[in-house]
Design a protein around this motif. Structure first.
Motif, PDB file in Angstrom:
ATOM      1  N   GLY A  44     -13.562   2.221  -3.700  1.00  0.00           N
ATOM      2  CA  GLY A  44     -12.226   2.093  -4.231  1.00  0.00           C
ATOM      3  C   GLY A  44     -11.743   0.664  -4.357  1.00  0.00           C
ATOM      4  O   GLY A  44     -10.609   0.359  -4.626  1.00  0.00           O
ATOM      5  N   GLN A  45     -12.398  -0.352  -3.806  1.00  0.00           N
ATOM      6  CA  GLN A  45     -12.053  -1.673  -3.903  1.00  0.00           C
ATOM      7  C   GLN A  45     -12.937  -2.823  -4.504  1.00  0.00           C
ATOM      8  O   GLN A  45     -14.275  -2.102  -4.722  1.00  0.00           O
ATOM      9  N   VAL A  46     -12.324  -3.840  -4.916  1.00  0.00           N
ATOM     10  CA  VAL A  46     -13.416  -4.892  -5.451  1.00  0.00           C
ATOM     11  C   VAL A  46     -13.098  -6.336  -4.997  1.00  0.00           C
ATOM     12  O   VAL A  46     -11.884  -6.225  -5.074  1.00  0.00           O
ATOM     13  N   VAL A  47     -13.793  -7.029  -4.892  1.00  0.00           N
ATOM     14  CA  VAL A  47     -13.772  -8.483  -4.387  1.00  0.00           C
ATOM     15  C   VAL A  47     -14.284  -9.262  -5.643  1.00  0.00           C
ATOM     16  O   VAL A  47     -15.425  -8.891  -5.997  1.00  0.00           O
ATOM     17  N   LEU A  48     -13.373 -10.042  -6.115  1.00  0.00           N
ATOM     18  CA  LEU A  48     -13.993 -10.885  -7.233  1.00  0.00           C
ATOM     19  C   LEU A  48     -13.531 -12.280  -7.085  1.00  0.00           C
ATOM     20  O   LEU A  48     -12.634 -12.636  -6.389  1.00  0.00           O
ATOM     21  N   VAL A  55     -14.720 -17.858 -13.735  1.00  0.00           N
ATOM     22  CA  VAL A  55     -13.897 -17.098 -14.681  1.00  0.00           C
ATOM     23  C   VAL A  55     -13.596 -17.899 -16.023  1.00  0.00           C
ATOM     24  O   VAL A  55     -13.329 -19.130 -15.817  1.00  0.00           O
ATOM     25  N   ALA A  56     -13.002 -17.346 -17.091  1.00  0.00           N
ATOM     26  CA  ALA A  56     -12.384 -17.966 -18.005  1.00  0.00           C
ATOM     27  C   ALA A  56     -11.119 -17.384 -18.460  1.00  0.00           C
ATOM     28  O   ALA A  56     -11.028 -16.282 -18.416  1.00  0.00           O
ATOM     29  N   ASN A  57     -10.313 -18.193 -18.863  1.00  0.00           N
ATOM     30  CA  ASN A  57      -8.877 -17.714 -19.346  1.00  0.00           C
ATOM     31  C   ASN A  57      -8.051 -17.091 -18.498  1.00  0.00           C
ATOM     32  O   ASN A  57      -7.517 -15.958 -18.535  1.00  0.00           O
ATOM     33  N   LEU A  58      -8.106 -17.636 -17.277  1.00  0.00           N
ATOM     34  CA  LEU A  58      -7.539 -16.866 -15.944  1.00  0.00           C
ATOM     35  C   LEU A  58      -5.888 -16.966 -16.219  1.00  0.00           C
ATOM     36  O   LEU A  58      -5.495 -17.938 -16.753  1.00  0.00           O
ATOM     37  N   ASP A  59      -5.111 -15.825 -16.229  1.00  0.00           N
ATOM     38  CA  ASP A  59      -3.881 -15.659 -16.283  1.00  0.00           C
ATOM     39  C   ASP A  59      -3.193 -15.005 -15.081  1.00  0.00           C
ATOM     40  O   ASP A  59      -3.436 -13.969 -14.916  1.00  0.00           O
ATOM     41  N   LEU A  60      -2.495 -15.464 -14.213  1.00  0.00           N
ATOM     42  CA  LEU A  60      -1.891 -14.958 -13.170  1.00  0.00           C
ATOM     43  C   LEU A  60      -0.383 -14.884 -13.512  1.00  0.00           C
ATOM     44  O   LEU A  60       0.584 -15.683 -12.937  1.00  0.00           O
ATOM     45  N   GLY A  61      -0.202 -13.996 -14.108  1.00  0.00           N
ATOM     46  CA  GLY A  61       1.235 -13.465 -14.585  1.00  0.00           C
ATOM     47  C   GLY A  61       1.883 -13.073 -13.829  1.00  0.00           C
ATOM     48  O   GLY A  61       1.482 -12.606 -12.510  1.00  0.00           O
ATOM     49  N   ASN A  62       3.278 -12.467 -14.147  1.00  0.00           N
ATOM     50  CA  ASN A  62       4.085 -11.764 -13.147  1.00  0.00           C
ATOM     51  C   ASN A  62       3.862 -10.247 -13.079  1.00  0.00           C
ATOM     52  O   ASN A  62       4.353  -9.754 -12.214  1.00  0.00           O
ATOM     53  N   GLN A  68     -11.589 -13.495 -17.997  1.00  0.00           N
ATOM     54  CA  GLN A  68     -12.965 -13.155 -18.678  1.00  0.00           C
ATOM     55  C   GLN A  68     -13.936 -13.362 -17.578  1.00  0.00           C
ATOM     56  O   GLN A  68     -13.823 -14.540 -16.774  1.00  0.00           O
ATOM     57  N   ALA A  69     -14.891 -12.446 -17.226  1.00  0.00           N
ATOM     58  CA  ALA A  69     -15.852 -12.660 -16.087  1.00  0.00           C
ATOM     59  C   ALA A  69     -17.411 -12.288 -16.669  1.00  0.00           C
ATOM     60  O   ALA A  69     -17.237 -11.103 -17.279  1.00  0.00           O
ATOM     61  N   ARG A  70     -18.278 -12.670 -16.098  1.00  0.00           N
ATOM     62  CA  ARG A  70     -19.663 -12.261 -16.341  1.00  0.00           C
ATOM     63  C   ARG A  70     -20.203 -11.252 -15.068  1.00  0.00           C
ATOM     64  O   ARG A  70     -20.165 -11.881 -14.039  1.00  0.00           O
ATOM     65  N   PHE A  71     -20.616 -10.314 -15.352  1.00  0.00           N
ATOM     66  CA  PHE A  71     -21.257  -9.353 -14.508  1.00  0.00           C
ATOM     67  C   PHE A  71     -22.625  -8.955 -15.028  1.00  0.00           C
ATOM     68  O   PHE A  71     -22.917  -8.261 -16.031  1.00  0.00           O
ATOM     69  N   SER A  72     -23.801  -9.380 -14.106  1.00  0.00           N
ATOM     70  CA  SER A  72     -25.084  -8.801 -14.723  1.00  0.00           C
ATOM     71  C   SER A  72     -25.285  -9.449 -16.147  1.00  0.00           C
ATOM     72  O   SER A  72     -26.026  -8.889 -17.035  1.00  0.00           O
ATOM     73  N   GLY A  73     -24.836 -10.764 -16.418  1.00  0.00           N
ATOM     74  CA  GLY A  73     -24.857 -11.445 -17.839  1.00  0.00           C
ATOM     75  C   GLY A  73     -24.179 -10.844 -18.939  1.00  0.00           C
ATOM     76  O   GLY A  73     -24.047 -11.370 -19.911  1.00  0.00           O
TER      77      GLY A  73
END
Length: 139
Positions: A44-48, A55-62, A68-73
């Motif tokens: 039930g959890q994920v570490v990223l 990552v691309a286009n990281l937005d730490l909004g309110n 955007q991230a790649r998983f297994s290509g």
């Protein structure tokens, strides 16, 4: 008042990256609105990894953390409500901040009164034991 969680997330993220460390985020993947690839969810959890190289286009909004991230290509758009973030920490040394899982610990009660301190158990009652941290290093 608004939640302080997004402000703390941005501050901790900046602190970690300013020290040339790798920011990792622990997410409660069971929360409504979490959009992550199901194959990366464990218990039930994920570490990223939130490093700029990962990552691309990281937005730490309110309200949302998105990137955007790649998983297994394969590229995926990750979309996480801020309240689903359980921790933000440096991968190299574990320093960072954990947040309450219920999402209620970062805003005051609606009537503006301060929360009551927890009552100490009587000497006859045993205090509940706290478990260890649930963070782990992901390579």
């Amino acid at each position: 008042m608004t939640s302080n969680r997004p402000y703390l997330l941005r501050a901790i993220y900046d602190w970690i990256t300013d020290n040339d460390l790798t920011p990792y985020v622990l997410i409660d993947a069971t929360r409504e609105g979490v959009k992550v690839p199901p194959q990366v969810v464990k218990n039930g959890q994920v570490v990223l990894n939130l490093a700029m190289r990962a990552v691309a286009n990281l937005d730490l909004g309110n309200d949302w953390v998105s990137f955007q991230a790649r998983f297994s290509g394969v590229s995926h758009h990750i979309h996480v409500p801020v309240q689903a973030v359980l921790a933000l920490y440096a991968q190299e040394n574990g320093q960072g901040m954990m947040f309450p899982a219920d999402g209620n610990g970062d805003t005051p009660p609606p009537d503006g009164t301060p929360p009551s301190p927890p009552l100490d158990p009587s000497p006859d009652e045993e205090k509940p034991r706290r478990g260890g941290a649930h963070l782990r290093v992901v390579k």
